[in-house]
Design an enzyme around this catalytic site. Structure first.
Site, short mmCIF file in Angstrom:
data_model
loop_
_atom_site.label_atom_id
_atom_site.label_comp_id
_atom_site.label_asym_id
_atom_site.label_seq_id
_atom_site.Cartn_x
_atom_site.Cartn_y
_atom_site.Cartn_z
N ASN A 161 0.81 -1.05 0.02
CA ASN A 161 -0.10 0.44 -0.35
C ASN A 161 0.75 1.45 -0.03
O ASN A 161 1.35 1.87 0.91
CB ASN A 161 -1.54 0.34 1.53
N GLU A 162 1.01 1.96 -1.26
CA GLU A 162 2.13 2.90 -1.31
C GLU A 162 1.75 4.33 -1.10
O GLU A 162 -0.26 4.48 -0.74
CB GLU A 162 2.13 3.28 -2.91
N PRO A 163 2.20 5.31 -1.24
CA PRO A 163 1.79 6.24 -0.50
C PRO A 163 -0.34 6.58 -1.14
O PRO A 163 0.52 6.56 -2.12
CB PRO A 163 2.67 7.38 -0.79
#
Ligand code: GLP
Length: 634
Positions: A161-163
């Site tokens: 879950n990237e920025p």
């Protein structure tokens, strides 16, 4: 107590245990997991685990395997769900997370094959949506996750879950951040080979777990870890969403915890034992906070910023300023091996003996030039007997293209020759051509790749003034027999190290890896060094030997950790950069227009310049760049 101090008391929003080592922390977590399994099983129920990949959880898995083997912990009634998988990789691919889990856990315990679920990286794009929905349903059908284990990526991601990932995001296909792909580049032999997409549980999926354990080891995680624990919740840092979970705990080692306020500026959160280091840290902190050189700090500057205590204990600002200023001043030296015939009472290194026998240890071949290229040059110029030991061959991180070029040159030379060299080159060529994508390198390929790095190391050292006769290549076996993230040092590594130390009997040793995450080459080498040194402790020369720790990553030491600061002139800095340049095989293989991440030499240059600026802002002399070292006791 001022406002600043009150606010800081509630800074940690995730309950955090700082462990003396990652091994201790991993044991605690594994024990908690095994307690859960045992209590669930006692009620005839399955335990459901949410598992993570990456270097971080490896210690926990190792301990779970030990509990299985030595203490009869059974996984027959355990179900596992993995957080994520690279999209496009089949489970058999050596870098798939499915393969990772098999290697580090599943194949080593008695868990049934159908009880372990890792997202399928081969699901066709058009089916991904339905697949992800079904993944969530499988978790629900299993009764939800009891304990979710997490690492944290340097972008602040959990799972993938990237920025930008929202609080309610669910299992889905995501695009990977460039820093994440850069960090995975070593596994895939170059960033261009790292998949661009992944399937990951969402933040919402993770937060549904009944209990969450976040782990962080090594100083490369310190900044992002502190942000996740202390900063306001934001989708710019998905790990911060964990603060909203009702049963979440974090475990960090000292290096990863270093940026937490209670470690970094403890005076903001409670009473402090004022050692020399904390005093220096607080004064440097105040000076940078107020943008004032040390000698201009006033009593009220201290008292208005939570440092009244310090004044009470150490006298007025005037005295304190002078004391700390002098301490920092005394770290600066142009004589890293000690200045002969000089008063050395305020110098970082003793003047006698002169010349000294100096041993610089480079775990990865690039480390030497990166961390102490300028200092090595000075040591040689000042007449010391400098030996540089390259600890590993570095052959695991040479892209095929570099090996191919080298082999073509050999073959052009030897065209009509049937010599042994020619046979070797032909062998490498055939191995390169015949190897399956991401199959392991054959011994011949590895040998050639190691030679490529040797050539680079020699060229770099020549620029740093070190003759090739003064270079040792140890080729430590743990590296030759291992792979990234799962190196296992053995007796033979320690023996080679010990022989090296015994032969040289150095007065000075330069090391790195003290604060590195434990699976890295640097950390493994440092632990071998410690063990070898320990075995030799009875020998006279060890009493007269000083150890200096250098950094070979993109970060510089903080002021209070520095015991020796070696200023570099513009020419010396340029020369150092030229040395790092020689490690050509380590450059990014695919230049991307607009790339924000820097090449290694740029990072080293920037770090050395930043440190010089820091010293300048504290009111010390203004240098072009500084290489710094911290005294350490192996
Ligand atoms: C990958 C994984 C994450 C993991 C992160 C950090 O991106 N998808 O789940 O936490 O890497 O990896 P490491 O533990 O190797 O630092």
């Amino acid at each position: 107590m001022n406002k600043n101090t009150k606010e800081s008391r509630q800074l940690e929003h995730i309950s955090t245990t700082i462990c003396s080592s990652s091994t201790d922390g991993s044991e605690l977590v594994a024990r908690e997991i095994s307690d859960l399994i045992r209590s669930r099983n006692a009620d005839e129920q399955h335990a459901v685990l949410g598992l993570a990949t990456g270097s971080t959880p490896i210690g926990v898995y190792r301990e779970l395997v030990r509990l299985h083997k030595d203490e009869g912990l059974s996984f027959k009634k355990v179900l596992t769900f993995n957080l994520d998988e690279y999209h496009g990789l089949e489970p058999e691919h050596p870098e798939s997370y499915a393969a990772f889990m098999d290697r580090h856990l599943f194949s080593l315990i008695d868990i049934p094959a159908d009880a372990t679920v890792v997202p399928d990286g081969k699901v066709p794009r058009e089916d991904v949506f339905a697949y992800c929905k079904a993944y969530e349903e499988r978790i629900s059908e299993a009764g939800g996750i009891d304990i979710q284990v997490l690492g944290i990526g340097r972008t602040g991601h959990i799972g993938f879950n990237e920025p930008g990932s929202g609080r309610d995001s669910r299992t889905r296909l995501v695009h990977l951040d460039s820093l994440t792909r850069k960090d995975a580049a070593r596994d895939f032999l170059g960033e261009e080979n790292v998949p661009r997409y992944a399937i990951t549980m969402g933040v919402g999926t993770i937060l549904d777990a009944r209990k969450i354990i976040l782990l962080a080891w090594g100083d490369s995680k310190s900044e992002v870890f502190a942000k996740a624990v202390e900063e306001p919740v934001s989708d710019a840092l998905p790990a911060s969403f964990l603060q909203e979970h009702k049963d979440v705990r974090a475990f960090a080692d000292e290096a990863a915890a270093a940026e937490l306020t209670r470690k970094k500026s403890p005076w903001l959160v409670g009473p402090v034992e004022w050692t020399e280091r904390t005093t220096r840290r607080s004064v440097a902190w105040l000076s940078s906070l107020l943008g004032k050189p040390i000698l201009k700090l006033l009593d009220e500057d201290y008292s208005e910023h939570g440092l009244a205590d310090l004044l009470t204990e150490r006298g007025s600002a005037y005295e304190l300023n002078i004391r700390v200023f002098n301490e920092v001043q005394h770290t600066i030296t142009g004589w890293p091996g000690g200045k002969p015939n000089a008063d050395d009472s305020h110098r970082p290194e003793r003047s006698e003996p002169h010349p000294k026998r100096v041993l610089a240890l480079a775990p990865d071949p690039q480390d030497g030039a990166l961390g102490l290229g300028g200092t090595l040059h000075r040591l040689v110029d000042q007449g010391h007997e400098v030996t540089v030991a390259y600890l590993t061959s570095g052959n695991l991180s040479v892209p095929d293209g570099e090996a191919q070029k080298a082999v073509d040159i050999m073959l052009d030379l030897d065209e009509s020759d049937s010599s042994e060299k020619s046979a070797f080159a032909l062998q490498v060529k055939a191995d390169l051509a015949g190897r399956e994508a991401f199959g392991e390198d054959s011994p011949a390929i590895r040998k050639l790749k190691g030679l490529v790095r040797r050539g680079e190391a020699r060229a770099a050292m020549e620029i740093c003034g070190v003759y090739s006769s003064q270079i040792r290549f140890l080729n430590l076996p743990f590296y030759e027999n291992g792979r990234f993230r799962s190196f296992e040092p053995r007796e033979e590594d320690i023996v080679l190290f010990r022989e090296l130390l015994e032969q040289i009997q150095p007065h000075q040793i330069y090391v790195t890896g003290v604060l590195s995450e434990p699976t890295t080459v640097q950390a493994v080498c440092y632990s071998c060094f410690q063990k070898a040194f320990e075995l030799l402790r009875g020998e006279g020369w060890t009493k007269d030997c000083r150890c200096w720790s250098y950094r070979s990553d993109e970060r510089e030491w903080s002021v209070e950790a520095i015991d020796m600061a070696v200023p570099l002139s513009p020419d010396e800095l340029a020369n150092k950069v030229k040395g790092i340049y020689q490690h050509r095989s380590q450059r990014s293989q695919t230049p991307v227009i607009g790339r924000t991440s820097l090449e290694a030499w740029q990072q080293a240059e920037a770090a050395d310049r930043r440190l010089a600026e820091t010293y300048d802002h504290l009111g010390l002399a203004e240098y072009e760049a500084i290489e710094a070292f911290s005294r350490c006791n192996p």
